[in-house]
Design an enzyme around this catalytic site. Sequence first.
Site, PDB file in Angstrom:
ATOM      1  N   SER A 274      -4.797  -7.111  -8.305  1.00  0.00           N
ATOM      2  CA  SER A 274      -5.977  -6.685  -7.549  1.00  0.00           C
ATOM      3  C   SER A 274      -5.896  -5.195  -7.245  1.00  0.00           C
ATOM      4  O   SER A 274      -4.847  -4.571  -7.390  1.00  0.00           O
ATOM      5  CB  SER A 274      -6.055  -7.474  -6.242  1.00  0.00           C
ATOM      6  OG  SER A 274      -5.059  -6.990  -5.352  1.00  0.00           O
ATOM      7  N   LYS A 275      -7.027  -4.686  -6.819  1.00  0.00           N
ATOM      8  CA  LYS A 275      -7.110  -3.277  -6.432  1.00  0.00           C
ATOM      9  C   LYS A 275      -6.068  -2.975  -5.358  1.00  0.00           C
ATOM     10  O   LYS A 275      -5.429  -1.921  -5.370  1.00  0.00           O
ATOM     11  CB  LYS A 275      -8.524  -3.027  -5.911  1.00  0.00           C
ATOM     12  CG  LYS A 275      -8.748  -1.689  -5.304  1.00  0.00           C
ATOM     13  CD  LYS A 275     -10.170  -1.562  -4.836  1.00  0.00           C
ATOM     14  CE  LYS A 275     -10.324  -1.490  -3.330  1.00  0.00           C
ATOM     15  NZ  LYS A 275      -9.507  -0.508  -2.662  1.00  0.00           N
ATOM     16  N   ARG A 276      -5.875  -3.927  -4.456  1.00  0.00           N
ATOM     17  CA  ARG A 276      -4.898  -3.726  -3.375  1.00  0.00           C
ATOM     18  C   ARG A 276      -3.471  -3.554  -3.911  1.00  0.00           C
ATOM     19  O   ARG A 276      -2.690  -2.799  -3.362  1.00  0.00           O
ATOM     20  CB  ARG A 276      -4.945  -4.896  -2.377  1.00  0.00           C
ATOM     21  CG  ARG A 276      -6.049  -4.757  -1.354  1.00  0.00           C
ATOM     22  CD  ARG A 276      -5.959  -5.854  -0.319  1.00  0.00           C
ATOM     23  NE  ARG A 276      -5.972  -7.186  -0.922  1.00  0.00           N
ATOM     24  CZ  ARG A 276      -7.059  -7.788  -1.362  1.00  0.00           C
ATOM     25  NH1 ARG A 276      -8.230  -7.194  -1.270  1.00  0.00           N
ATOM     26  NH2 ARG A 276      -6.994  -8.992  -1.909  1.00  0.00           N
ATOM     27  N   GLY A 278      -2.696  -2.127  -6.646  1.00  0.00           N
ATOM     28  CA  GLY A 278      -2.636  -0.740  -7.117  1.00  0.00           C
ATOM     29  C   GLY A 278      -2.390   0.203  -5.950  1.00  0.00           C
ATOM     30  O   GLY A 278      -1.526   1.078  -6.010  1.00  0.00           O
ATOM     31  N   TYR A 286      -8.582   0.527 -11.420  1.00  0.00           N
ATOM     32  CA  TYR A 286      -9.937   0.736 -11.938  1.00  0.00           C
ATOM     33  C   TYR A 286      -9.910   1.719 -13.121  1.00  0.00           C
ATOM     34  O   TYR A 286      -9.009   2.559 -13.214  1.00  0.00           O
ATOM     35  CB  TYR A 286     -10.837   1.321 -10.851  1.00  0.00           C
ATOM     36  CG  TYR A 286     -11.219   0.329  -9.772  1.00  0.00           C
ATOM     37  CD1 TYR A 286     -11.026  -1.034  -9.926  1.00  0.00           C
ATOM     38  CD2 TYR A 286     -11.798   0.767  -8.587  1.00  0.00           C
ATOM     39  CE1 TYR A 286     -11.394  -1.932  -8.940  1.00  0.00           C
ATOM     40  CE2 TYR A 286     -12.171  -0.126  -7.587  1.00  0.00           C
ATOM     41  CZ  TYR A 286     -11.961  -1.471  -7.768  1.00  0.00           C
ATOM     42  OH  TYR A 286     -12.337  -2.354  -6.793  1.00  0.00           O
TER      43      TYR A 286
END
Length: 517
Positions: A274-276, A278, A286
């Site tokens: 997930s973005k978290r 990263g 992204y």
Amino acid sequence: MTTIFAAMEQQQSVRVRFAPSPTGGLHLGGVRTVLFNYLFAKKNGGQFILRIEDTDQTRFVEGAEQYIYDCLTWCGLQPDESPLQGGSYGPYRQSERKAIYKTYADKLIQAGKAYYAFDTPEDLEQMRETLKATGSASLQYDHHIRMKMKNSLTLSADETNEHIQKGTPYVIRLRVEPGQILVLDDMVRGRVEMDTTFTDDKVLMKADGMPTYHLAVVVDDYLMKITHAFRGEEWLPSAPVHVLLWQHLFGTDAMPQWAHLPLILKPDGHGKLSKRDGDRLGFPVYAMNWKDPVTGDMTQGFRETGFLPEAFNNMLAMLGWNDGSGQEIFSMEELIQHFSMERVHKAGAKFDYEKAKWFNHQWIQKTNVNEYSKIVAEYFNKEGMTVENNTSFCEILDLVKERCHVLTDFIEHAGYFYQDPATPDIDAIRPKWGADKKQYFETLVTHFQNASNWSAEVLEQDAKHLATEQSVKFGEIQLMLRVMLVGKKAGIGVFQIAEIIGKDATCRRILHTMNQL
Ligand code: GLU
């Protein structure tokens, strides 16, 4: 007969689609879906369609659609048909197709496959409370509960009409009968069997007159003549709803061949990346920087981190696919040539940022620096170093590219050609510094100032000769000179650096450091 059908099938041209909901940044898993679509279409001489699935107006995000176009452009994965280019099957933005979905929802109602439901949010909350209280395993609106709710199955035809006439908000739900075993022949997972007993009566049309994803995806895949539909594995639980809709509306023979792509997993393999993750682990998730228009929060993208699109695509292709030969570096042409769905893995692929950087390093070496020097020059200018994207700049990039894993690394590895080190690491010089070294460098500066031939070779000979003359160790001198010119123990050949930065900068940097010792 079979052969005729097979031949006809072969002639049907391949049409695939990427169907994002424009709600924020584009996750690398999304770009991988685009890539597989693209490769499959190109390999089979087909069409790649971009369809914007924006029917959930509560999730509208300013700028998100444009961001998708920008990402696809950066990756070089251009669609053949899209809201921007148009095509014969438009409109390609679902919010512009509202009336189309309504006709199909009406058809389902007439056939008894769907029904109007007038339940208020409070009714639904009450339903869940009751189900919880009775220890029900599922809290879904389904065949167990529908006959206890307020819908066109429990109300008379007159009551239903009356509600519709007076504008009582309603949704249209799919009527899912339990006990039917649905079969999906998935290109990645093979034969998948699904029991409708566990499927809820999904909302197909919302109270605002917009379809949900479930109805829209089926109608559009049919009308846009989609032959193969690639999407993330997280959609597999919704597949029974889609298969039922295909059965009711168009017949499953017309259904595209599904491919549920494996998830991209966190580096430790536990769960979806997930973005978290990263943000937590310090790498981009992204494709490009995404700035949340409401909170203003910026999420770092691969592009701005300094990835080449070729490397990004190559790395993504290898997350869940390989050609079986052990080859890892593929150009887009090679990917198109080698790609096959048979070799897409079922298991999730762990994301490894070090490996991602390895791919980028390979591509930085492979690619002519002229192709990325403009971007690197912009980084330099942003850092306050005035550089021109010219031949000498490209030559410098060539000298140091071996050391760079992301394009922003050039700032560290080539920055010293353009900027005097602000704070040279004098601690690295001090242990061996003394009157002898001071005298040596004073003489060296004089020699350098008077040098008529400013070439690395001549400078090195001069410095070496002087070291012998003054009985100082040339190895120690070289290291000190390096720290003076670069700021630290790093960089390419030190006399080569001197040659490139020139006489003035070389002497200035030596004197500046000596002043601090
Ligand atoms: N709109 C869906 C999404 O954003 C698309 C899923 C599909 O490709 O069918 O994930």
